[in-house]
Scaffold this motif. Structure first.
Motif, PDB file in Angstrom:
ATOM      1  N   LEU A 215      12.666  -0.305  77.538  1.00 10.13           N
ATOM      2  CA  LEU A 215      12.349   0.123  78.902  1.00 10.13           C
ATOM      3  C   LEU A 215      12.633  -0.982  79.911  1.00 10.13           C
ATOM      4  CD1 LEU A 215       8.972   2.086  78.566  1.00 10.13           C
ATOM      5  CD2 LEU A 215      11.302   2.848  78.091  1.00 10.13           C
ATOM      6  N   ARG A 216      12.349  -2.222  79.540  1.00 12.43           N
ATOM      7  CA  ARG A 216      12.542  -3.340  80.462  1.00 12.43           C
ATOM      8  C   ARG A 216      14.017  -3.595  80.740  1.00 12.43           C
ATOM      9  NH1 ARG A 216       8.373  -5.839  77.201  1.00 12.43           N
ATOM     10  NH2 ARG A 216       9.914  -7.141  76.146  1.00 12.43           N
ATOM     11  N   ASP A 217      14.884  -3.210  79.802  1.00 11.37           N
ATOM     12  CA  ASP A 217      16.303  -3.558  79.918  1.00 11.37           C
ATOM     13  C   ASP A 217      17.133  -2.545  80.685  1.00 11.37           C
ATOM     14  OD1 ASP A 217      15.929  -5.875  78.571  1.00 11.37           O
ATOM     15  OD2 ASP A 217      16.740  -5.201  76.653  1.00 11.37           O
ATOM     16  N   GLY A 218      16.578  -1.386  81.009  1.00  8.85           N
ATOM     17  CA  GLY A 218      17.370  -0.344  81.640  1.00  8.85           C
ATOM     18  C   GLY A 218      17.895  -0.739  83.011  1.00  8.85           C
ATOM     19  N   SER A 219      19.212  -0.643  83.201  1.00 11.80           N
ATOM     20  CA  SER A 219      19.847  -0.975  84.486  1.00 11.80           C
ATOM     21  C   SER A 219      21.262  -0.389  84.472  1.00 11.80           C
ATOM     22  CB  SER A 219      19.906  -2.494  84.683  1.00 11.80           C
ATOM     23  OG  SER A 219      20.772  -3.078  83.727  1.00 11.80           O
ATOM     24  N   TRP A 241      19.574   5.573  83.563  1.00  5.79           N
ATOM     25  CA  TRP A 241      18.900   6.222  82.437  1.00  5.79           C
ATOM     26  C   TRP A 241      19.515   7.594  82.245  1.00  5.79           C
ATOM     27  CZ3 TRP A 241      14.135   6.354  79.453  1.00  5.79           C
ATOM     28  CH2 TRP A 241      13.459   5.129  79.386  1.00  5.79           C
ATOM     29  N   ALA A 242      19.572   8.034  80.996  1.00  7.19           N
ATOM     30  CA  ALA A 242      19.931   9.421  80.691  1.00  7.19           C
ATOM     31  C   ALA A 242      19.225   9.818  79.406  1.00  7.19           C
ATOM     32  CB  ALA A 242      21.438   9.574  80.538  1.00  7.19           C
ATOM     33  N   ILE A 243      18.520  10.951  79.430  1.00 10.95           N
ATOM     34  CA  ILE A 243      17.846  11.460  78.237  1.00 10.95           C
ATOM     35  C   ILE A 243      18.357  12.869  77.983  1.00 10.95           C
ATOM     36  CG2 ILE A 243      15.647  12.041  77.144  1.00 10.95           C
ATOM     37  CD1 ILE A 243      14.276  10.042  78.932  1.00 10.95           C
ATOM     38  N   THR A 244      18.897  13.073  76.782  1.00  9.05           N
ATOM     39  CA  THR A 244      19.403  14.379  76.373  1.00  9.05           C
ATOM     40  C   THR A 244      18.425  15.001  75.392  1.00  9.05           C
ATOM     41  OG1 THR A 244      21.699  13.677  76.668  1.00  9.05           O
ATOM     42  CG2 THR A 244      21.312  15.579  75.256  1.00  9.05           C
ATOM     43  N   ALA A 260      14.733   3.056  87.340  1.00  6.06           N
ATOM     44  CA  ALA A 260      14.747   2.276  86.101  1.00  6.06           C
ATOM     45  C   ALA A 260      14.030   0.946  86.288  1.00  6.06           C
ATOM     46  CB  ALA A 260      16.186   2.036  85.651  1.00  6.06           C
ATOM     47  N   ALA A 261      14.218   0.316  87.438  1.00  7.96           N
ATOM     48  CA  ALA A 261      13.540  -0.954  87.717  1.00  7.96           C
ATOM     49  C   ALA A 261      12.030  -0.753  87.790  1.00  7.96           C
ATOM     50  CB  ALA A 261      14.067  -1.555  89.020  1.00  7.96           C
ATOM     51  N   ILE A 263      10.267   1.561  86.097  1.00  6.33           N
ATOM     52  CA  ILE A 263       9.804   1.681  84.717  1.00  6.33           C
ATOM     53  C   ILE A 263       9.793   0.310  84.046  1.00  6.33           C
ATOM     54  CG2 ILE A 263      10.435   2.561  82.435  1.00  6.33           C
ATOM     55  CD1 ILE A 263      11.263   5.140  83.681  1.00  6.33           C
ATOM     56  N   ALA A 264      10.820  -0.496  84.298  1.00  4.82           N
ATOM     57  CA  ALA A 264      10.888  -1.830  83.702  1.00  4.82           C
ATOM     58  C   ALA A 264       9.709  -2.693  84.129  1.00  4.82           C
ATOM     59  CB  ALA A 264      12.200  -2.501  84.087  1.00  4.82           C
ATOM     60  N   SER A 265       9.302  -2.579  85.389  1.00  8.54           N
ATOM     61  CA  SER A 265       8.163  -3.374  85.864  1.00  8.54           C
ATOM     62  C   SER A 265       6.877  -2.956  85.170  1.00  8.54           C
ATOM     63  CB  SER A 265       8.025  -3.252  87.385  1.00  8.54           C
ATOM     64  OG  SER A 265       7.618  -1.939  87.759  1.00  8.54           O
ATOM     65  N   LEU A 266       6.714  -1.648  84.925  1.00  7.90           N
ATOM     66  CA  LEU A 266       5.534  -1.179  84.207  1.00  7.90           C
ATOM     67  C   LEU A 266       5.557  -1.656  82.756  1.00  7.90           C
ATOM     68  CD1 LEU A 266       5.353   2.522  85.496  1.00  7.90           C
ATOM     69  CD2 LEU A 266       3.948   0.587  86.233  1.00  7.90           C
ATOM     70  N   ALA A 267       6.731  -1.655  82.147  1.00  6.53           N
ATOM     71  CA  ALA A 267       6.849  -2.120  80.764  1.00  6.53           C
ATOM     72  C   ALA A 267       6.584  -3.619  80.662  1.00  6.53           C
ATOM     73  CB  ALA A 267       8.238  -1.795  80.219  1.00  6.53           C
ATOM     74  N   ARG A 268       7.067  -4.379  81.645  1.00  4.71           N
ATOM     75  CA  ARG A 268       6.815  -5.833  81.617  1.00  4.71           C
ATOM     76  C   ARG A 268       5.321  -6.126  81.729  1.00  4.71           C
ATOM     77  NH1 ARG A 268      11.728  -6.141  84.496  1.00  4.71           N
ATOM     78  NH2 ARG A 268      10.653  -5.907  86.485  1.00  4.71           N
ATOM     79  N   ALA A 269       4.619  -5.315  82.483  1.00  2.59           N
ATOM     80  CA  ALA A 269       3.181  -5.538  82.655  1.00  2.59           C
ATOM     81  C   ALA A 269       2.411  -5.256  81.374  1.00  2.59           C
ATOM     82  CB  ALA A 269       2.651  -4.646  83.771  1.00  2.59           C
ATOM     83  N   THR A 270       3.060  -4.623  80.395  1.00  2.00           N
ATOM     84  CA  THR A 270       2.389  -4.264  79.150  1.00  2.00           C
ATOM     85  C   THR A 270       2.736  -5.218  78.024  1.00  2.00           C
ATOM     86  OG1 THR A 270       2.803  -1.993  79.865  1.00  2.00           O
ATOM     87  CG2 THR A 270       1.828  -2.262  77.706  1.00  2.00           C
ATOM     88  N   GLY A 271       3.671  -6.138  78.234  1.00  2.00           N
ATOM     89  CA  GLY A 271       4.108  -7.029  77.174  1.00  2.00           C
ATOM     90  C   GLY A 271       3.084  -8.099  76.864  1.00  2.00           C
ATOM     91  N   CYS A 272       3.487  -9.065  76.034  1.00  2.00           N
ATOM     92  CA  CYS A 272       2.603 -10.164  75.667  1.00  2.00           C
ATOM     93  C   CYS A 272       2.190 -10.940  76.906  1.00  2.00           C
ATOM     94  CB  CYS A 272       3.303 -11.105  74.686  1.00  2.00           C
ATOM     95  SG  CYS A 272       3.462 -10.435  73.024  1.00  2.00           S
ATOM     96  N   ALA A 273       0.925 -11.258  76.991  1.00  2.00           N
ATOM     97  CA  ALA A 273       0.425 -12.019  78.139  1.00  2.00           C
ATOM     98  C   ALA A 273       1.039 -13.415  78.143  1.00  2.00           C
ATOM     99  CB  ALA A 273      -1.094 -12.122  78.064  1.00  2.00           C
ATOM    100  N   PRO A 274       1.259 -14.013  79.327  1.00  3.70           N
ATOM    101  CA  PRO A 274       1.884 -15.330  79.392  1.00  3.70           C
ATOM    102  C   PRO A 274       1.137 -16.388  78.586  1.00  3.70           C
ATOM    103  CG  PRO A 274       1.761 -14.322  81.569  1.00  3.70           C
ATOM    104  CD  PRO A 274       0.975 -13.448  80.641  1.00  3.70           C
ATOM    105  N   ASN A 275      -0.168 -16.280  78.457  1.00  3.40           N
ATOM    106  CA  ASN A 275      -0.956 -17.280  77.735  1.00  3.40           C
ATOM    107  C   ASN A 275      -1.361 -16.810  76.347  1.00  3.40           C
ATOM    108  OD1 ASN A 275      -2.681 -15.324  78.561  1.00  3.40           O
ATOM    109  ND2 ASN A 275      -4.295 -16.694  79.318  1.00  3.40           N
TER     110      ASN A 275
END
Length: 294
Positions: A215-219, A241-244, A260-261, A263-275
């Protein structure tokens, strides 16, 4: 220390048991609402979507496929003795629906006519058969994906063209198939047939992290193209993005670079915390590097 690890394990076990009890209670409420709907409105009604696939959460509606025209369902909802109240009639959607409330269980029931979505049951079968292929990994993976989709529903309005929970789940299934190599799908017969791929060494958590990276890589430069029938296709011009849809082969969602950007921002907010502790991310990063080379 050992005692701290034991405490973490005990807490995880308690959370798992609590979730299992919640799912059991939800299944009972959904079963009661479905039985009442069949008894009072449409005996042919069948569960659909997350309920039919075993992926329903506490906030999930009971999705129903029925034979009755929506006008008859609207009329039944006006009769209090039927046990249901009308919440909404969504007439302008691609697949019109009635949203009802079962008065006794407080379950929200989302009803569509089966003739308006003739592939609905086949789509449920597609997801169910994939889940059964490696249920120990795919079921918790799918539940996490659906939880993420529901948690971000307000930020991904379907009316603005964003993918709904089902379409995001399709993207996760595609990731497990084409990026992680854990399964393959054969469209040579009357219905799609799932085949196990490589022996799984990725955990459900690894798959979630890999899917979030997708999700983060979509562009425009790295479009997300979810197509189970062809690995060589691309999105429409100017789309990221395209979904068939796998049963009909129809393009059901395409997103602009701006969407797409988002969605990517929402996915980044869900990743491993910086610390976060390094060990929390090492396995996932290693697994993702392997997936990225596929």
């Amino acid at each position: 220390s050992g005692s701290e690890d034991s405490g973490d394990d005990d807490a995880a076990t308690r959370r798992s048991r609590s979730r299992s009890r919640s799912r059991c209670a939800l299944r009972e409420r959904h079963a009661a609402a479905l039985a009442a709907y069949r008894r009072n409105i449409d005996p042919s009604a069948q569960p659909h979507g997350s309920c039919a696939c075993g992926l329903a959460a506490e906030s999930s509606d009971l999705d129903i496929l029925g034979a009755l025209p929506l006008r008859q369902i609207l009329a039944a909802a006006r009769v209090r003795s039927k046990g249901f109240a009308l919440v909404e009639h969504v007439a302008a959607a691609r697949v019109p629906r009635c949203v009802l409330l079962h008065r006794r269980t407080k379950v929200v029931v989302d009803v569509i006519e089966s003739v308006k979505d003739p592939n609905a049951a086949l789509k449920d079968d597609f997801v169910r058969s994939w889940l059964q292929l490696r249920s120990d990994i795919f079921v918790p993976f799918a539940r996490e994906v659906c939880m993420w989709a529901r948690a971000n529903r307000a930020d991904l309005p379907r009316e603005d063209g964003f993918p709904n929970t089902f379409l995001l789940l399709l993207s996760a299934i595609w990731f497990a198939c084409f990026r992680a190599g854990l399964c393959k799908v054969d469209f040579g017969g009357d219905t799609p047939r799932w085949v196990a791929g490589e022996e799984p060494w990725l955990s459900a958590a690894d798959l979630v992290d890999g899917w979030l990276r997708l999700l983060r890589d979509g562009s425009l430069q790295r479009p997300v193209v979810i197509d189970f029938r062809s690995a060589a296709g691309g999105p429409p011009a100017g789309r990221a993005w395209a979904i068939t849809e796998p049963i009909s082969g129809r393009l059901v969602c395409s997103l602009s670079p701006e969407q797409a950007a988002h969605i990517a921002s929402l996915a980044r907010a869900t990743g491993c915390a910086p610390n976060a502790e390094p060990r929390d991310c090492v396995v996932s990063e290693l697994a993702l590097d392997v997936c990225a080379r596929r």
